[in-house]
Design a protein around this motif. Structure first.
Motif, PDB file in Angstrom:
ATOM      1  N   THR A   1      59.646  33.158  35.205  1.00 20.21           N
ATOM      2  CA  THR A   1      59.449  32.988  36.628  1.00 20.21           C
ATOM      3  C   THR A   1      58.747  34.146  37.132  1.00 20.21           C
ATOM      4  N   TYR A   2      58.421  35.401  36.326  1.00 14.72           N
ATOM      5  CA  TYR A   2      57.930  36.601  36.998  1.00 14.72           C
ATOM      6  C   TYR A   2      56.502  36.373  37.325  1.00 14.72           C
ATOM      7  N   ASP A   3      55.662  35.747  36.464  1.00 12.43           N
ATOM      8  CA  ASP A   3      54.213  35.197  36.521  1.00 12.43           C
ATOM      9  C   ASP A   3      53.769  34.808  37.493  1.00 12.43           C
ATOM     10  N   PRO A   4      54.154  33.622  38.246  1.00 14.47           N
ATOM     11  CA  PRO A   4      53.472  32.903  39.046  1.00 14.47           C
ATOM     12  C   PRO A   4      53.175  33.423  40.845  1.00 14.47           C
ATOM     13  N   VAL A   5      54.340  34.322  40.981  1.00  6.59           N
ATOM     14  CA  VAL A   5      54.125  34.754  42.184  1.00  6.59           C
ATOM     15  C   VAL A   5      54.274  36.345  42.152  1.00  6.59           C
ATOM     16  N   TRP A   6      53.911  36.973  43.196  1.00  9.38           N
ATOM     17  CA  TRP A   6      54.081  38.384  43.330  1.00  9.38           C
ATOM     18  C   TRP A   6      54.593  38.645  44.717  1.00  9.38           C
ATOM     19  N   MET A   7      55.863  39.451  44.588  1.00  2.35           N
ATOM     20  CA  MET A   7      56.542  39.691  45.860  1.00  2.35           C
ATOM     21  C   MET A   7      56.028  40.881  46.474  1.00  2.35           C
ATOM     22  N   THR A   8      56.008  41.051  47.958  1.00  4.33           N
ATOM     23  CA  THR A   8      55.565  42.080  48.710  1.00  4.33           C
ATOM     24  C   THR A   8      56.732  42.063  50.109  1.00  4.33           C
ATOM     25  N   ASP A   9      56.688  43.121  50.754  1.00  6.51           N
ATOM     26  CA  ASP A   9      57.647  43.031  51.710  1.00  6.51           C
ATOM     27  C   ASP A   9      57.017  42.162  52.769  1.00  6.51           C
ATOM     28  N   ALA A  10      55.688  41.668  52.793  1.00  5.42           N
ATOM     29  CA  ALA A  10      55.467  40.476  53.767  1.00  5.42           C
ATOM     30  C   ALA A  10      55.841  39.347  53.448  1.00  5.42           C
ATOM     31  N   GLY A  11      56.025  38.925  51.938  1.00  9.39           N
ATOM     32  CA  GLY A  11      56.176  37.727  51.640  1.00  9.39           C
ATOM     33  C   GLY A  11      55.788  37.759  50.238  1.00  9.39           C
ATOM     34  N   ALA A  12      55.795  36.260  49.680  1.00 16.73           N
ATOM     35  CA  ALA A  12      55.344  36.236  48.509  1.00 16.73           C
ATOM     36  C   ALA A  12      53.829  35.719  48.273  1.00 16.73           C
ATOM     37  N   ILE A  13      53.165  36.241  47.258  1.00 19.32           N
ATOM     38  CA  ILE A  13      51.693  35.922  47.116  1.00 19.32           C
ATOM     39  C   ILE A  13      51.796  34.764  46.000  1.00 19.32           C
ATOM     40  N   ARG A  14      51.125  33.681  46.376  1.00 15.99           N
ATOM     41  CA  ARG A  14      51.110  32.793  45.230  1.00 15.99           C
ATOM     42  C   ARG A  14      49.913  33.201  44.155  1.00 15.99           C
ATOM     43  N   LEU A  15      50.186  33.309  43.035  1.00 15.91           N
ATOM     44  CA  LEU A  15      49.110  33.985  41.905  1.00 15.91           C
ATOM     45  C   LEU A  15      48.480  32.663  41.651  1.00 15.91           C
ATOM     46  N   ARG A  16      47.387  32.858  40.503  1.00 17.40           N
ATOM     47  CA  ARG A  16      46.553  31.743  39.932  1.00 17.40           C
ATOM     48  C   ARG A  16      46.794  32.144  38.469  1.00 17.40           C
ATOM     49  N   PRO A  17      47.838  31.681  37.626  1.00 12.00           N
ATOM     50  CA  PRO A  17      47.725  32.101  36.220  1.00 12.00           C
ATOM     51  C   PRO A  17      46.564  31.865  35.514  1.00 12.00           C
ATOM     52  N   GLY A  18      46.174  32.870  34.637  1.00 13.57           N
ATOM     53  CA  GLY A  18      45.065  32.661  33.856  1.00 13.57           C
ATOM     54  C   GLY A  18      45.405  31.518  32.467  1.00 13.57           C
ATOM     55  N   LYS A  19      46.648  31.289  32.488  1.00 14.66           N
ATOM     56  CA  LYS A  19      46.853  30.271  31.505  1.00 14.66           C
ATOM     57  C   LYS A  19      46.912  28.936  32.299  1.00 14.66           C
ATOM     58  N   GLU A  20      45.802  28.328  31.771  1.00 16.32           N
ATOM     59  CA  GLU A  20      45.579  26.982  32.787  1.00 16.32           C
ATOM     60  C   GLU A  20      46.874  26.043  32.947  1.00 16.32           C
TER      61      GLU A  20
END
Length: 282
Positions: free
Chosen positions: A74-93
């Motif tokens: 679960t570490y890979d799909p989102v990045w946490m900031t103080d403003a909230g969660a950034i939904r990332l886009r994994p390189g692994k399709e």
């Protein structure tokens, strides 16, 4: 409290249980061997208990990601900031459904969104690391591209200094090599690292910041010796089976706890950091 922090006391953490049905896709997702679903469930339960013993509230994901055994990482799909969660886009399709699944679960917990990455950007959480609350380390490799880094840079904003490092080729694009495959912060002035993989510019930056390194021996790199989760300053959770790395961390004053991860970690190349998405620290 700030979640823009890799080593503060872990207060709340998001995990996802192994999906027995998804285990059948282990070959397609590049796992080394088929996981034993019963043992995987037991290992994950013990892993969650270890997090709770360290004082963290453990939140378990509710949104299914069918057919994706990597969803436990679960570490890979989102990045946490103080403003909230950034939904990332994994390189692994095969992992592209995970950001929305986790993002929806986090919104249900009252954690807002800080944006999302759009194609052609790719970025995975394993290539990102906070160095203090205002410096973001970003690894440019096969899973995280230039567009991904630039979109993350824009979303974290101008108050954050995003510092980019090229990652080594290692075994090529099919292998999973993240920035956090070879370095894990243990405190504001201490990290565990495998030096042969470290970018020179990153080593120089750590020296400038007076961050000392616990060196992982060659024989414990492949067994995820550098992949360590900080439960708090100089308190770490590590995969069992790397005795020399553990000894060196303890010499540096780190309280090291371990877990058995033969099914959930070794077979899928996902250590304790990969298995968690910290939500609150401090």
């Amino acid at each position: 409290m700030s979640i823009q922090d890799q080593t503060g006391p872990l207060r709340r953490v998001f995990v996802r249980r192994p999906d027995a049905a998804a285990a059948a896709a282990w070959r397609r997702y590049g796992w080394h061997a088929e996981p034993d679903v019963s043992r995987a469930a037991d290992e994950h339960a013990a892993f969650r208990a270890e997090l709770e013993r360290a004082g963290a509230e453990v939140v378990t994901g509710a949104t299914d990601v069918p057919g994706d055994p990597d969803a436990i990482y679960t570490y890979d799909p989102v990045w946490m900031t103080d403003a909230g969660a950034i939904r990332l886009r994994p390189g692994k399709e095969g992992r592209r459904e995970e950001p929305d699944a986790i993002g929806n679960d986090l919104e249900a917990l009252g954690i807002g969104s800080a944006g999302r990455l759009e194609a052609p950007a790719t970025a995975e959480g394993g290539d990102l690391c906070w160095l203090g609350s205002s410096t973001l380390l970003a690894g440019r490799g096969y899973r995280t591209n230039d567009d991904g880094i630039e979109q993350v840079r824009a979303l974290v904003g101008p108050t954050v200094d995003t510092v980019v490092f090229d990652l080594p080729h290692f075994r090529g694009p099919e292998a999973c090599l993240h920035l956090l495959s070879f370095i894990s912060p243990l405190d504001v002035d201490l990290a565990v690292a495998y030096l042969p993989m470290m970018p020179v510019r990153l080593l120089e930056l750590l020296r400038e910041r007076d961050v000392q390194l616990v060196e992982v021996p060659d024989e414990e790199f492949a067994s995820m010796g550098p992949n360590v989760l900080a439960l708090g300053p100089r308190m770490a959770l590590a995969l069992e089976g790397n005795p020399e790395t553990r000894r060196r961390m303890e010499v540096a004053g780190v309280d090291v706890r371990t877990y058995v991860g033969n099914e959930i970690s070794r077979k899928g190349d996902g250590g304790p950091t990969c298995l968690t998405r910290p939500l609150e620290r401090g």
